[in-house]
Design a protein around this motif. Structure first.
Motif, PDB file in Angstrom:
ATOM      1  N   ARG A   1       0.842  -1.195   0.000  1.00  0.00           N
ATOM      2  CA  ARG A   1       0.000   0.000   0.000  1.00  0.00           C
ATOM      3  C   ARG A   1       0.881   1.251   0.000  1.00  0.00           C
ATOM      4  O   ARG A   1       2.012   1.220   0.504  1.00  0.00           O
ATOM      5  CB  ARG A   1      -0.962   0.004   1.190  1.00  0.00           C
ATOM      6  CG  ARG A   1      -0.346   0.242   2.540  1.00  0.00           C
ATOM      7  CD  ARG A   1      -1.422   0.187   3.635  1.00  0.00           C
ATOM      8  NE  ARG A   1      -0.989   0.793   4.874  1.00  0.00           N
ATOM      9  CZ  ARG A   1      -0.369   0.171   5.850  1.00  0.00           C
ATOM     10  NH1 ARG A   1      -0.092  -1.133   5.726  1.00  0.00           N
ATOM     11  NH2 ARG A   1      -0.021   0.815   6.954  1.00  0.00           N
ATOM     12  N   VAL A   2       0.334   2.320  -0.567  1.00  0.00           N
ATOM     13  CA  VAL A   2       1.037   3.598  -0.622  1.00  0.00           C
ATOM     14  C   VAL A   2       0.201   4.626   0.108  1.00  0.00           C
ATOM     15  O   VAL A   2      -1.005   4.784  -0.156  1.00  0.00           O
ATOM     16  CB  VAL A   2       1.287   4.051  -2.076  1.00  0.00           C
ATOM     17  CG1 VAL A   2       2.085   5.350  -2.101  1.00  0.00           C
ATOM     18  CG2 VAL A   2       2.019   2.964  -2.860  1.00  0.00           C
TER      19      VAL A   2
ATOM     20  N   LEU B 109       6.866  -1.875  -8.137  1.00  0.00           N
ATOM     21  CA  LEU B 109       6.109  -0.626  -8.023  1.00  0.00           C
ATOM     22  C   LEU B 109       6.784   0.531  -8.749  1.00  0.00           C
ATOM     23  O   LEU B 109       6.116   1.440  -9.249  1.00  0.00           O
ATOM     24  CB  LEU B 109       5.939  -0.286  -6.539  1.00  0.00           C
ATOM     25  CG  LEU B 109       5.016   0.868  -6.166  1.00  0.00           C
ATOM     26  CD1 LEU B 109       3.598   0.604  -6.650  1.00  0.00           C
ATOM     27  CD2 LEU B 109       5.022   1.068  -4.648  1.00  0.00           C
TER      28      LEU B 109
ATOM     29  N   LEU C  38      -0.287  -2.708  -8.253  1.00  0.00           N
ATOM     30  CA  LEU C  38      -0.472  -1.361  -7.753  1.00  0.00           C
ATOM     31  C   LEU C  38       0.156  -0.337  -8.712  1.00  0.00           C
ATOM     32  O   LEU C  38      -0.378   0.759  -8.909  1.00  0.00           O
ATOM     33  CB  LEU C  38       0.136  -1.235  -6.356  1.00  0.00           C
ATOM     34  CG  LEU C  38      -0.235   0.021  -5.559  1.00  0.00           C
ATOM     35  CD1 LEU C  38      -1.740   0.189  -5.473  1.00  0.00           C
ATOM     36  CD2 LEU C  38       0.362  -0.033  -4.166  1.00  0.00           C
ATOM     37  N   ARG C  39       1.282  -0.704  -9.328  1.00  0.00           N
ATOM     38  CA  ARG C  39       1.894   0.192 -10.325  1.00  0.00           C
ATOM     39  C   ARG C  39       0.938   0.413 -11.501  1.00  0.00           C
ATOM     40  O   ARG C  39       0.835   1.537 -12.031  1.00  0.00           O
ATOM     41  CB  ARG C  39       3.199  -0.399 -10.830  1.00  0.00           C
ATOM     42  CG  ARG C  39       3.895   0.475 -11.884  1.00  0.00           C
ATOM     43  CD  ARG C  39       5.133  -0.194 -12.436  1.00  0.00           C
ATOM     44  NE  ARG C  39       4.818  -1.467 -13.092  1.00  0.00           N
ATOM     45  CZ  ARG C  39       5.738  -2.309 -13.564  1.00  0.00           C
ATOM     46  NH1 ARG C  39       7.026  -2.040 -13.424  1.00  0.00           N
ATOM     47  NH2 ARG C  39       5.368  -3.435 -14.150  1.00  0.00           N
TER      48      ARG C  39
ATOM     49  N   LYS D 104      -2.236   0.603 -11.417  1.00  0.00           N
ATOM     50  CA  LYS D 104      -3.219   1.611 -11.019  1.00  0.00           C
ATOM     51  C   LYS D 104      -2.599   3.000 -11.014  1.00  0.00           C
ATOM     52  O   LYS D 104      -3.212   3.972 -11.495  1.00  0.00           O
ATOM     53  CB  LYS D 104      -3.786   1.276  -9.637  1.00  0.00           C
ATOM     54  CG  LYS D 104      -4.839   2.278  -9.164  1.00  0.00           C
ATOM     55  CD  LYS D 104      -5.498   1.844  -7.864  1.00  0.00           C
ATOM     56  CE  LYS D 104      -6.574   2.841  -7.461  1.00  0.00           C
ATOM     57  NZ  LYS D 104      -7.287   2.427  -6.221  1.00  0.00           N
ATOM     58  N   LEU D 105      -1.385   3.091 -10.497  1.00  0.00           N
ATOM     59  CA  LEU D 105      -0.706   4.393 -10.476  1.00  0.00           C
ATOM     60  C   LEU D 105      -0.501   4.927 -11.893  1.00  0.00           C
ATOM     61  O   LEU D 105      -0.695   6.125 -12.157  1.00  0.00           O
ATOM     62  CB  LEU D 105       0.624   4.262  -9.759  1.00  0.00           C
ATOM     63  CG  LEU D 105       0.567   4.157  -8.237  1.00  0.00           C
ATOM     64  CD1 LEU D 105       1.863   3.569  -7.679  1.00  0.00           C
ATOM     65  CD2 LEU D 105       0.303   5.544  -7.619  1.00  0.00           C
TER      66      LEU D 105
ATOM     67  N   ALA E 175      -0.066   9.564  -5.288  1.00  0.00           N
ATOM     68  CA  ALA E 175      -0.641   9.056  -4.034  1.00  0.00           C
ATOM     69  C   ALA E 175      -1.522  10.094  -3.373  1.00  0.00           C
ATOM     70  O   ALA E 175      -2.587   9.771  -2.832  1.00  0.00           O
ATOM     71  CB  ALA E 175       0.479   8.622  -3.100  1.00  0.00           C
TER      72      ALA E 175
ATOM     73  N   ALA F 199      -4.768  10.024  -5.207  1.00  0.00           N
ATOM     74  CA  ALA F 199      -5.544   8.811  -4.965  1.00  0.00           C
ATOM     75  C   ALA F 199      -6.228   8.831  -3.612  1.00  0.00           C
ATOM     76  O   ALA F 199      -7.350   8.322  -3.460  1.00  0.00           O
ATOM     77  CB  ALA F 199      -4.634   7.598  -5.075  1.00  0.00           C
ATOM     78  N   HIS F 200      -5.567   9.417  -2.614  1.00  0.00           N
ATOM     79  CA  HIS F 200      -6.127   9.425  -1.257  1.00  0.00           C
ATOM     80  C   HIS F 200      -6.948  10.669  -0.953  1.00  0.00           C
ATOM     81  O   HIS F 200      -7.991  10.580  -0.287  1.00  0.00           O
ATOM     82  CB  HIS F 200      -4.989   9.314  -0.237  1.00  0.00           C
ATOM     83  CG  HIS F 200      -4.415   7.938  -0.109  1.00  0.00           C
ATOM     84  ND1 HIS F 200      -5.041   6.921   0.563  1.00  0.00           N
ATOM     85  CD2 HIS F 200      -3.254   7.419  -0.569  1.00  0.00           C
ATOM     86  CE1 HIS F 200      -4.290   5.822   0.516  1.00  0.00           C
ATOM     87  NE2 HIS F 200      -3.199   6.102  -0.180  1.00  0.00           N
TER      88      HIS F 200
ATOM     89  N   LEU G 246      -4.714   3.469  -2.447  1.00  0.00           N
ATOM     90  CA  LEU G 246      -3.691   2.689  -3.133  1.00  0.00           C
ATOM     91  C   LEU G 246      -3.312   1.504  -2.246  1.00  0.00           C
ATOM     92  O   LEU G 246      -2.506   1.628  -1.321  1.00  0.00           O
ATOM     93  CB  LEU G 246      -2.451   3.547  -3.422  1.00  0.00           C
ATOM     94  CG  LEU G 246      -2.612   4.640  -4.476  1.00  0.00           C
ATOM     95  CD1 LEU G 246      -1.372   5.533  -4.492  1.00  0.00           C
ATOM     96  CD2 LEU G 246      -2.843   4.050  -5.863  1.00  0.00           C
ATOM     97  N   HIS G 247      -3.934   0.386  -2.474  1.00  0.00           N
ATOM     98  CA  HIS G 247      -3.592  -0.818  -1.717  1.00  0.00           C
ATOM     99  C   HIS G 247      -3.985  -2.037  -2.530  1.00  0.00           C
ATOM    100  O   HIS G 247      -5.044  -2.067  -3.159  1.00  0.00           O
ATOM    101  CB  HIS G 247      -4.306  -0.833  -0.357  1.00  0.00           C
ATOM    102  CG  HIS G 247      -5.795  -0.715  -0.472  1.00  0.00           C
ATOM    103  ND1 HIS G 247      -6.434   0.504  -0.527  1.00  0.00           N
ATOM    104  CD2 HIS G 247      -6.772  -1.658  -0.564  1.00  0.00           C
ATOM    105  CE1 HIS G 247      -7.741   0.318  -0.647  1.00  0.00           C
ATOM    106  NE2 HIS G 247      -7.976  -0.989  -0.673  1.00  0.00           N
TER     107      HIS G 247
END
Length: 789
Positions: free
Chosen positions: A487-488, A519, A562-563, A565-566, A608, A611-612, A626-627
């Motif tokens: 997770r980030v 990542l 996860l990468r 998604k980023l 990040a 995303a959050h 991000l998880h």
């Protein structure tokens, strides 16, 4: 090739797979800032001391704890009946033909089965009081005859079984009878390995705390598999897994001794619940040597059917193993794996085995780093026997039987599949690296001068990662999968959690490298969280050299997801139609423009934050945050391989052995961290040499333990070990996420075989073959001088 994954030109994080990154955990270890169990203070904790049996086999007639209970500061004295009222019996009964089901009570009630077995436990306000009170507990025993050897006859160790034969399996495939009928020579060899123990620098220990208000048990203990331990504790104490948390702090070694839930830890947890106060126990070295798990006591006889030029036509193996007084693992677990992988790197057209496992009045056995270690010694010793009987060069015999790349994928006679192994290549590399031809010429000159030098080889095909299919095929309940979460956080900080637990392997560093690789993060931004069942997703823990392949592999999978998604977020913010042509490296988003990777100005930290904290800026339909949690179930078995070459000299007047050179040509696939790989090779070789030359958990014929301290149980020191030359010869594995194969146990396997073969080569064809480990100076002196003993 050392470590990096294949390079396709895409930028990669500088601290990713293949980089010689310094172990991040070493700073606290080397500066005395580690947090081991003894460093953790728990207010109001009581201290426990176990009263242990001085007899190998005896009925418990009575226990008088009155004097102990009268001592100020003593809180409780429990016997087996107290523990049995609060914890259930372990039933070890996998549906395996020839394996007898056995029960392991939580604590002895009516009789003790080995020296060091549990008889009572004292709990007091201080450790000193608990020790004094334990001395005051009076136990009346009635001795029984002890089973000190491997035999079906005699009084049963387990009263529920008719004999001490706990397991018996046979196997035969190929035209074995015909192979022996048409053989030019039948070569028989015998191998015997003494009982050993794990000797972690930090013995076992536990602190258990029961929160009566929340009805929640928190256990702190150095354990290699925290989640399975939690499951076992909950099941045997009548709790749900949601009522148990297992926390493993820094751990000073495990080597397999700290996997299973043993009776001491179960008892301490039950005491904490009953007394509603924290209870702690720290094992002393003497307890560890005599009453923690032992390993390796085996005797094997092979018969090889061969042609006159040394080619194998068929092989038989008869194996007997001593599993001790109780079965915390299936009785046949280690022995059957030895028989299963015995053919190793060789083409064996026909094969049969007969494996018997006995209970005895000795400390119970369990897996120890490379529980199948004897397999390579047996097979490689058999090859040397063939060469000796036929008057052939031992390397020549190996070449004529070794699997080559042209044979791959290769299915062994026992049904194991080898993919991307290189035993022929590592053999040739080891032969060249040690200078074999020159050494043979020098050996002849040395013999004329009265010097006994010898050269030994051992090619290892090491099973490293047991997948769920292996357990299913073996009839053993369990899984081989591993799980990880990456997770980030909004700042760009990366957290990695996984079900494996480190005990010195450098997981905090290597898992961070896998996350950085997958990542595209900077390794300094990654924190790895291990050993806490409330943080890490459920995983199967550390055992069988699975940390790099299963643990590192699943972290790589989760990080790559996860990468993705980023990069989707980055593409959206750059107004691109998709993320093709984008990548992340060292925390920066790069774009491929006209064949050149250029900076976009975007960073992992910036993505990040979006995303959050700004979910409306994300692509339509994308969930905030991000998880990623991923699971990976490896192939039934993953194999690494290596060839060890050892040059020794025996001093005839004393039997003293000197290891003059030691070379390891090894293939572990892609190396996550080459420096850590080399360190693991060194450590495993050291452990293998120590076991082959020094270690023995000695018992008398009456079942008495004779090696209860380091005065009697010898372990190799740094000055006893040679320089170890490592020659990497790596081929990636196509079936694992990063091409990793694992490798942390093969050094034990190779060392045991290489030094044994070198010793017998030094003794020469005119002296008897030595076949009983450990090879002490006394035994070598007797071999040199032809003295029976």
């Amino acid at each position: 090739m050392r470590g990096p994954i294949p390079d396709d030109g895409t930028p990669r994080s500088s601290g990713g797979i293949g980089a010689d990154v310094r172990r991040s955990e070493d700073e606290r270890f080397l500066t005395g800032r580690g947090r081991y169990l003894a460093d953790i203070a728990v207010p109001r904790a009581l201290h426990a001391v176990f009263v242990r049996s001085p007899y190998p086999h005896a009925d418990i007639v009575s226990i008088d704890a009155a004097e102990a209970l009268a001592m100020p500061g003593v809180v409780a004295v429990w016997t087996g009946r107290d523990v049995a009222a609060r914890a259930s019996t372990l039933r070890m009964a996998p549906p395996i033909e020839g394996l007898k089901p056995v029960d392991v009570p939580p604590f002895p009630v009516d009789k003790v089965r080995f020296v060091g077995d549990l008889a009572a436990v004292v709990v007091a306000e201080t450790l000193a009081i608990a020790r004094d009170a334990a001395e005051a507990v009076v136990i009346d025993y009635a001795e029984r005859p002890a089973a000190a050897g491997m035999a079906e006859t005699g009084e049963p160790v387990d009263p529920a079984l008719p004999t001490n034969l706990a397991s018996h399996q046979t196997f035969e495939k190929g035209e074995l009878a015909q192979a022996f009928a048409k053989a030019d020579r039948i070569v028989e060899a015998r191998f015997s390995q003494a009982r050993q123990t794990h000797v972690p620098m930090e013995p076992r220990g536990i602190v258990a705390e029961w929160d009566a208000g929340r009805r929640h048990l928190t256990v702190r203990t150095g354990n290699q598999a925290p989640h399975p331990l939690r499951s076992a504790l909950a099941g045997r104490l009548g709790l749900s897994e949601g009522q148990v948390t297992v926390i493993s702090p820094d751990m000073g070694g495990g080597f397999g001794q700290k996997i299973a839930l043993l009776r001491e830890e179960l008892t301490i947890a039950a005491l904490a619940m009953a007394l509603e106060r924290p209870v702690r126990w720290q094992e002393e070295r003497g307890e560890n040597l005599m009453a923690a798990l032992h390993a390796r006591e085996e005797t094997i006889v092979t018969r090889a059917a061969v042609t006159r030029d040394g080619r194998l036509l068929g092989l038989e193996a008869r194996m007997e193993a001593d599993v001790g007084a109780y079965c915390f693992f299936p009785a046949n677990y280690m022995a059957r794996v030895v028989a299963l992988i015995l053919p190793g790197p060789y083409r064996v057209p026909a094969y049969g085995y007969d494996v018997k496992v006995y209970l005895s009045n000795k400390c119970p056995s369990g897996p120890m780093r490379a529980p199948m270690a004897s397999a390579s010694w047996i097979m490689e010793g058999t090859m040397d026997h063939i060469a000796r009987d036929l008057g052939l060069d031992p390397v020549t015999v190996r070449r004529r039987n070794t699997i080559t790349s042209a044979d791959l994928p290769f299915v062994t006679i026992t049904g194991e599949t080898y993919v991307d192994v290189t035993p022929a290549e590592t053999l040739e590399s080891a032969v060249a690296a040690i200078g074999y031809a020159d050494l043979r010429a020098e050996q002849k000159r040395a013999r004329r001068a009265g010097r006994l030098t010898g050269i030994g080889f051992c090619t290892v095909v090491e099973p490293t990662t047991y997948g769920s299919k292996f357990y299913k095929n073996a009839g053993i309940a369990g899984s081989g999968h591993e799980t990880a979460t990456v997770r980030v956080e909004p700042s760009g900080a990366v957290f990695v959690s996984c079900g494996i637990m480190g005990s010195g392997q450098g997981y905090e560093t290597t898992l961070a490298q896998c996350a950085a690789e997958g990542l595209g993060a900077r390794i300094e931004d990654i924190a790895v969280q291990l050993g806490h069942t409330d943080i890490a997703p459920y995983g199967m823990g550390s055992r069988g050299a699975r940390g790099g392949t299963a643990g590192g592999g699943v972290v790589l999978i989760a990080a790559r997801r996860l990468r993705d998604k980023l990069l989707a977020i980055a593409a959206h913010q750059l107004n691109l139609n998709g993320s093709e042509g984008l990548t992340l490296a060292d925390g920066a988003v790069l774009r491929l423009v006209e064949g050149q990777w250029t900076a976009t100005g975007q960073t992992l930290a910036g993505l990040a934050r979006s995303a959050h904290l700004d979910p409306l800026s994300l692509p339509e339909g994308m969930e905030p945050g991000l998880h990623v949690t991923a699971a990976f179930d490896p192939p039934a078995m993953t194999y690494a391989n290596a060839t060890h070459a050892c040059l020794v000299e025996i001093e005839p007047s004393t039997g003293t052995l000197s290891i003059l050179r030691y070379v390891v040509a090894h293939d572990c696939g892609v190396e996550i961290n080459p420096a850590i790989v080399e360190g693991q090779v060194h450590g495993a070789v050291g452990m293998g040499l120590s076991g082959a030359l020094m270690e023995r958990c000695a018992y008398g014929a009456d079942g008495q333990m004779l090696a209860g301290s380091f005065m009697d149980y010898a372990v190799a020191r740094a000055t006893d070990l040679p320089d170890i030359e490592v020659v990497p010869l790596n081929r990636p594995n196509r079936l694992t996420p990063g091409g990793m194969k694992g490798m942390s146990e093969g050094g034990v396997m190779g060392a045991s075989g290489a030094v044994s073969n070198a010793i017998n080569d030094a003794l020469g064809p005119d002296r008897a073959w030595v076949s009983e480990q450990p090879f002490t100076p006394e035994s070598l002196w007797r071999a040199v001088h032809g003295t029976a003993g």
